[in-house]
Design a protein around this motif. Structure first.
Motif, PDB file in Angstrom:
ATOM      1  N   ILE A  44     -80.827 -81.149   0.258  1.00 25.70           N
ATOM      2  CA  ILE A  44     -80.572 -80.381  -0.959  1.00 25.70           C
ATOM      3  C   ILE A  44     -79.725 -81.190  -1.937  1.00 25.70           C
ATOM      4  O   ILE A  44     -80.059 -81.320  -3.114  1.00 25.70           O
ATOM      5  CB  ILE A  44     -79.858 -79.066  -0.600  1.00 25.70           C
ATOM      6  N   MET A  45     -78.630 -81.751  -1.439  1.00 27.36           N
ATOM      7  CA  MET A  45     -77.654 -82.365  -2.347  1.00 27.36           C
ATOM      8  C   MET A  45     -77.982 -83.804  -2.739  1.00 27.36           C
ATOM      9  O   MET A  45     -77.434 -84.310  -3.710  1.00 27.36           O
ATOM     10  CB  MET A  45     -76.261 -82.311  -1.729  1.00 27.36           C
ATOM     11  N   ALA A  46     -78.854 -84.457  -1.980  1.00 24.05           N
ATOM     12  CA  ALA A  46     -79.209 -85.830  -2.352  1.00 24.05           C
ATOM     13  C   ALA A  46     -80.339 -85.852  -3.379  1.00 24.05           C
ATOM     14  O   ALA A  46     -80.412 -86.756  -4.201  1.00 24.05           O
ATOM     15  CB  ALA A  46     -79.622 -86.626  -1.114  1.00 24.05           C
ATOM     16  N   HIS A  47     -81.227 -84.858  -3.319  1.00 21.41           N
ATOM     17  CA  HIS A  47     -82.412 -84.891  -4.181  1.00 21.41           C
ATOM     18  C   HIS A  47     -82.495 -83.760  -5.202  1.00 21.41           C
ATOM     19  O   HIS A  47     -83.192 -83.888  -6.208  1.00 21.41           O
ATOM     20  CB  HIS A  47     -83.683 -84.847  -3.331  1.00 21.41           C
ATOM     21  N   GLY A  48     -81.848 -82.646  -4.943  1.00 24.28           N
ATOM     22  CA  GLY A  48     -82.038 -81.481  -5.797  1.00 24.28           C
ATOM     23  C   GLY A  48     -81.609 -81.736  -7.235  1.00 24.28           C
ATOM     24  O   GLY A  48     -80.684 -82.510  -7.494  1.00 24.28           O
ATOM     25  N   VAL A  66    -108.186 -80.799 -13.800  1.00 27.12           N
ATOM     26  CA  VAL A  66    -107.088 -79.901 -13.442  1.00 27.12           C
ATOM     27  C   VAL A  66    -105.803 -80.557 -13.950  1.00 27.12           C
ATOM     28  O   VAL A  66    -105.807 -81.699 -14.387  1.00 27.12           O
ATOM     29  CB  VAL A  66    -106.996 -79.696 -11.910  1.00 27.12           C
ATOM     30  N   VAL A  67    -104.703 -79.811 -13.880  1.00 28.12           N
ATOM     31  CA  VAL A  67    -103.414 -80.368 -14.302  1.00 28.12           C
ATOM     32  C   VAL A  67    -102.578 -80.650 -13.065  1.00 28.12           C
ATOM     33  O   VAL A  67    -102.398 -79.774 -12.213  1.00 28.12           O
ATOM     34  CB  VAL A  67    -102.668 -79.402 -15.246  1.00 28.12           C
ATOM     35  N   VAL A  68    -102.089 -81.869 -12.953  1.00 32.81           N
ATOM     36  CA  VAL A  68    -101.269 -82.268 -11.812  1.00 32.81           C
ATOM     37  C   VAL A  68     -99.817 -82.404 -12.279  1.00 32.81           C
ATOM     38  O   VAL A  68     -99.516 -83.136 -13.215  1.00 32.81           O
ATOM     39  CB  VAL A  68    -101.759 -83.606 -11.221  1.00 32.81           C
ATOM     40  N   CYS A  69     -98.915 -81.654 -11.608  1.00 40.32           N
ATOM     41  CA  CYS A  69     -97.505 -81.632 -11.996  1.00 40.32           C
ATOM     42  C   CYS A  69     -96.679 -82.288 -10.902  1.00 40.32           C
ATOM     43  O   CYS A  69     -96.753 -81.896  -9.737  1.00 40.32           O
ATOM     44  CB  CYS A  69     -97.020 -80.201 -12.182  1.00 40.32           C
ATOM     45  N   ARG A  70     -95.892 -83.277 -11.272  1.00 44.76           N
ATOM     46  CA  ARG A  70     -95.032 -83.965 -10.306  1.00 44.76           C
ATOM     47  C   ARG A  70     -93.634 -83.371 -10.346  1.00 44.76           C
ATOM     48  O   ARG A  70     -92.968 -83.389 -11.376  1.00 44.76           O
ATOM     49  CB  ARG A  70     -94.988 -85.463 -10.624  1.00 44.76           C
ATOM     50  N   ARG A  71     -93.158 -82.930  -9.204  1.00 45.47           N
ATOM     51  CA  ARG A  71     -91.842 -82.303  -9.132  1.00 45.47           C
ATOM     52  C   ARG A  71     -90.721 -83.321  -9.331  1.00 45.47           C
ATOM     53  O   ARG A  71     -89.650 -82.972  -9.844  1.00 45.47           O
ATOM     54  CB  ARG A  71     -91.680 -81.593  -7.786  1.00 45.47           C
ATOM     55  N   ASP A  72     -90.935 -84.568  -8.910  1.00 49.39           N
ATOM     56  CA  ASP A  72     -89.841 -85.537  -8.997  1.00 49.39           C
ATOM     57  C   ASP A  72     -89.532 -85.888 -10.451  1.00 49.39           C
ATOM     58  O   ASP A  72     -88.369 -86.047 -10.815  1.00 49.39           O
ATOM     59  CB  ASP A  72     -90.172 -86.810  -8.205  1.00 49.39           C
ATOM     60  N   LEU A  73     -90.542 -85.993 -11.275  1.00 47.45           N
ATOM     61  CA  LEU A  73     -90.333 -86.385 -12.664  1.00 47.45           C
ATOM     62  C   LEU A  73     -90.489 -85.222 -13.626  1.00 47.45           C
ATOM     63  O   LEU A  73     -90.232 -85.370 -14.820  1.00 47.45           O
ATOM     64  CB  LEU A  73     -91.342 -87.484 -13.051  1.00 47.45           C
ATOM     65  N   ASN A  74     -90.940 -84.075 -13.111  1.00 47.87           N
ATOM     66  CA  ASN A  74     -91.237 -82.915 -13.947  1.00 47.87           C
ATOM     67  C   ASN A  74     -92.235 -83.261 -15.048  1.00 47.87           C
ATOM     68  O   ASN A  74     -92.066 -82.900 -16.207  1.00 47.87           O
ATOM     69  CB  ASN A  74     -89.954 -82.327 -14.543  1.00 47.87           C
ATOM     70  N   THR A  75     -93.284 -83.990 -14.638  1.00 48.62           N
ATOM     71  CA  THR A  75     -94.327 -84.362 -15.589  1.00 48.62           C
ATOM     72  C   THR A  75     -95.629 -83.636 -15.257  1.00 48.62           C
ATOM     73  O   THR A  75     -95.840 -83.218 -14.116  1.00 48.62           O
ATOM     74  CB  THR A  75     -94.609 -85.873 -15.544  1.00 48.62           C
ATOM     75  N   ALA A 108     -91.467 -92.815  -2.680  1.00 47.01           N
ATOM     76  CA  ALA A 108     -90.756 -94.051  -3.038  1.00 47.01           C
ATOM     77  C   ALA A 108     -89.792 -93.804  -4.189  1.00 47.01           C
ATOM     78  O   ALA A 108     -88.687 -94.356  -4.225  1.00 47.01           O
ATOM     79  CB  ALA A 108     -91.763 -95.140  -3.407  1.00 47.01           C
ATOM     80  N   GLY A 109     -90.218 -92.953  -5.122  1.00 48.39           N
ATOM     81  CA  GLY A 109     -89.394 -92.709  -6.297  1.00 48.39           C
ATOM     82  C   GLY A 109     -88.096 -91.997  -5.960  1.00 48.39           C
ATOM     83  O   GLY A 109     -87.030 -92.323  -6.504  1.00 48.39           O
ATOM     84  N   LEU A 110     -88.170 -91.021  -5.057  1.00 45.03           N
ATOM     85  CA  LEU A 110     -86.954 -90.293  -4.679  1.00 45.03           C
ATOM     86  C   LEU A 110     -85.966 -91.216  -3.982  1.00 45.03           C
ATOM     87  O   LEU A 110     -84.760 -91.157  -4.228  1.00 45.03           O
ATOM     88  CB  LEU A 110     -87.307 -89.100  -3.782  1.00 45.03           C
ATOM     89  N   LEU A 111     -86.489 -92.077  -3.109  1.00 45.11           N
ATOM     90  CA  LEU A 111     -85.601 -93.025  -2.425  1.00 45.11           C
ATOM     91  C   LEU A 111     -84.984 -93.992  -3.424  1.00 45.11           C
ATOM     92  O   LEU A 111     -83.776 -94.269  -3.371  1.00 45.11           O
ATOM     93  CB  LEU A 111     -86.373 -93.795  -1.344  1.00 45.11           C
ATOM     94  N   ALA A 112     -85.812 -94.479  -4.360  1.00 44.12           N
ATOM     95  CA  ALA A 112     -85.298 -95.435  -5.346  1.00 44.12           C
ATOM     96  C   ALA A 112     -84.238 -94.779  -6.225  1.00 44.12           C
ATOM     97  O   ALA A 112     -83.199 -95.377  -6.524  1.00 44.12           O
ATOM     98  CB  ALA A 112     -86.461 -95.955  -6.205  1.00 44.12           C
ATOM     99  N   GLU A 113     -84.484 -93.549  -6.618  1.00 44.26           N
ATOM    100  CA  GLU A 113     -83.524 -92.852  -7.472  1.00 44.26           C
ATOM    101  C   GLU A 113     -82.205 -92.640  -6.736  1.00 44.26           C
ATOM    102  O   GLU A 113     -81.122 -92.867  -7.285  1.00 44.26           O
ATOM    103  CB  GLU A 113     -84.118 -91.500  -7.906  1.00 44.26           C
TER     104      GLU A 113
END
Length: 477
Positions: free
Chosen positions: A271-275, A358-367, A389-394
């Motif tokens: 929760i606290m590392a990624h939220g 269709v529309v694809v929504c990414r939760r990590d970038l909110n795109t 990979a993006g969550l780890l990099a961030e």
RNA sequence: CGGGGAGUAGCGCAGUUGGUAGCGCACCUGCUUUGGGAGCAGGAGGCCGCGGGUUCAAGUCCCGCCUCCCCGACCA
């Protein structure tokens, strides 16, 4: 329509944000007894994924699962001096049973070194029985003064592994193998949380251990969280519980033990590392639901198309779920899945379907991006890898930017207001005018030494001198 | 366990000099809706944390206790 705030912003009040996420993502709530926790179905589904990933790594490291009793004779805890001293303040003791006062009180296990040790003593006779490695998934109780859901509860769930070895070197090697191949590998590659591994100071080590190794991570508020520990127990428990074996030369020897654990606290780390301010963000390899397919409006074949898409995603091996509810508005459903941190959301509606997309929504970038329907299954795989990979990099970038090298205890304390400090061991060992060492002064100011490492970040030897090491200093949960 | 906040409907809150409790969201019913927390109408829901006291009368005043949250000391 403007999006209303669903959660307290992290920047406004991080602890309140944490509470909000627990409630709105339907993860957990408090039980009626102080410090107890109800883990709700969605929260538990994530924990089950944690268990599955850790369990396969534990088994790959050669340990087998078993189960030992919840209730332990109180006398067992008195046998090992440091163990009893460390755990006495947090023991829950049962004094009555069957309507009568018990002749010997029993304690609710806070950890199982004593009871498992007493059985290892029976099972181990010869060097041929070693190494012996057992693990159990269980609940434990440690009476807590200040509980926080997932981070510090009186009752929590965990795995605890216990091993016995013929030599100190073998025990040492196994403790480090668990640290690296089970804990760090899971944390980095599944949970996408970068961890610092190192040795605990004498003050911070497990009660009864000779050495404690730990994985520590930085949360988004700059505080540290201990995520898993692996202990070398030496021969202390072996001596008092009689875990002895005959070696190849026919000599009676005490076994060398290890123990290691990781708990539901890992949920707090997730929760606290990624939220973020929209809720949880679950890394794809961990997520119980990796892709949710949302029917925008069940018209013009959208429902059927969504149904077929979920089937093909499942067929391709993804954990996919259909959301075709019509009694909740589109916005409500979208927000709910964002709160729950599902990595990918695919919106299927008549408008896009008319053009075959269709529309694809990414939760990590909110795109959001349109994607041709025929490419979705392949695109999902790619996107999930990118999110992982993006969550780890961030998180890695955040930790690195929040870590500063300092040379004094005072500078370290200043740095821990927002992150981690790397402090030379020489500065820790030095005494101030009152004769206090650096660790005492750090503790007095609300910070602590999370782990000791070599200056290059590698693990020190068990007895490597403080003067040659670096201390990772932080405020901790 | 120290310091600071707070307990009133499922959640978040209001409740005046004491006079028997209200708002928003959620919930139920109906209709209309569904491309970012839908609208209208109607409805249900209360041991005011617990226990004592003062009073003709207590959510409100007094005493005690419990719980939760935040900051410290202890821990996974």
């Amino acid at each position: 329509m403007a999006k209303p705030d669903v959660l307290t912003a992290q920047a406004a009040d991080f602890p309140q944000w944490y509470q909000d996420v627990l409630a709105k993502a339907e993860l957990a709530e408090s039980g009626p007894v102080r410090g107890t926790m109800v883990i709700r179905p969605y929260g538990y589904s994530i924990w089950e994924r944690v268990q599955a990933e850790l369990d396969s790594r534990i088994k790959a490291a050669g340990a087998r699962n078993a189960y030992f009793p919840l209730l332990i004779p109180e006398s067992y805890f008195r046998r090992e001096a440091e163990h009893v001293e460390g755990f006495s303040p947090e023991l829950a003791v049962v004094t009555h049973g069957g309507g009568k006062e018990l002749e010997e009180p029993v304690v609710v296990r806070p950890t199982s070194e004593t009871i498992i040790g007493s059985f290892l003593a029976k099972w181990i006779q010869s060097y041929r029985d070693l190494p012996m490695a057992v693990n159990q998934w269980a609940n434990v109780v440690r009476w807590e003064l200040r509980p926080r859901l997932f981070l510090r509860t009186t009752e929590f769930l965990w795995q605890e592994g216990h091993t016995a070895h013929a030599t100190r070197e073998d025990a040492h090697g196994y403790a480090l193998r668990i640290l690296h191949d089970v804990y760090r590998d899971f944390m980095v590659n599944v949970l996408a949380v970068p961890v610092l591994v190192g040795r605990k100071t004498e003050r911070e080590r497990f009660a009864g251990a000779t050495t404690t190794w730990s994985c520590e991570a930085m949360m988004r508020d700059g505080k540290a969280l201990q995520m898993g520990t692996s202990h070398e127990l030496g021969q202390g428990f072996s001596k008092v519980f009689g875990i002895d074996f005959l070696d190849e030369g026919g000599r009676q020897q005490h076994a060398w033990l290890t123990s290691w654990g990781a708990s539901t606290r890992l949920m707090g780390a997730l929760i606290m590392a990624h939220g973020d301010d929209n809720g949880l963000r679950v890394p794809p390899r961990l997520a119980p639901v990796q892709v949710v397919v949302l029917v925008v409006k069940a018209e013009d074949g959208a429902g059927e198309a969504a149904d077929a898409l979920v089937a093909s995603l499942k067929g391709a091996g993804y954990r996919a779920e259909l959301d075709a509810r019509t009694d909740l508005s589109f916005g409500r459903r979208a927000v709910n899945w964002e709160l729950k941190g599902v990595p990918l959301r695919i919106e299927v509606g008549p408008r896009d379907l008319a053009s075959g997309s269709v529309v694809v929504c990414r939760r990590d970038l909110n795109t959001k991006a349109a994607m041709p329907l025929v490419q979705v299954v392949a695109g999902v795989g790619r996107a999930l890898e990118e999110i992982q990979a993006g969550l780890l990099a961030e998180a890695t970038r955040r930790r690195d930017e929040g870590t500063v090298a300092v040379t004094s205890v005072e500078e370290a304390l200043e740095a821990t207001r927002s992150g981690f400090a790397m402090l030379p061991g020489t500065a820790v060992a030095g005494l101030d005018r009152q004769g206090q060492d650096g660790e005492t002064r750090l503790n007095a100011a609300g910070a602590s030494i999370r782990v000791l490492q070599r200056p290059d970040g590698s693990l020190p030897e068990t007895d490597e001198d403080l003067d040659r090491l670096s201390a990772v200093v932080a405020r901790a949960y």
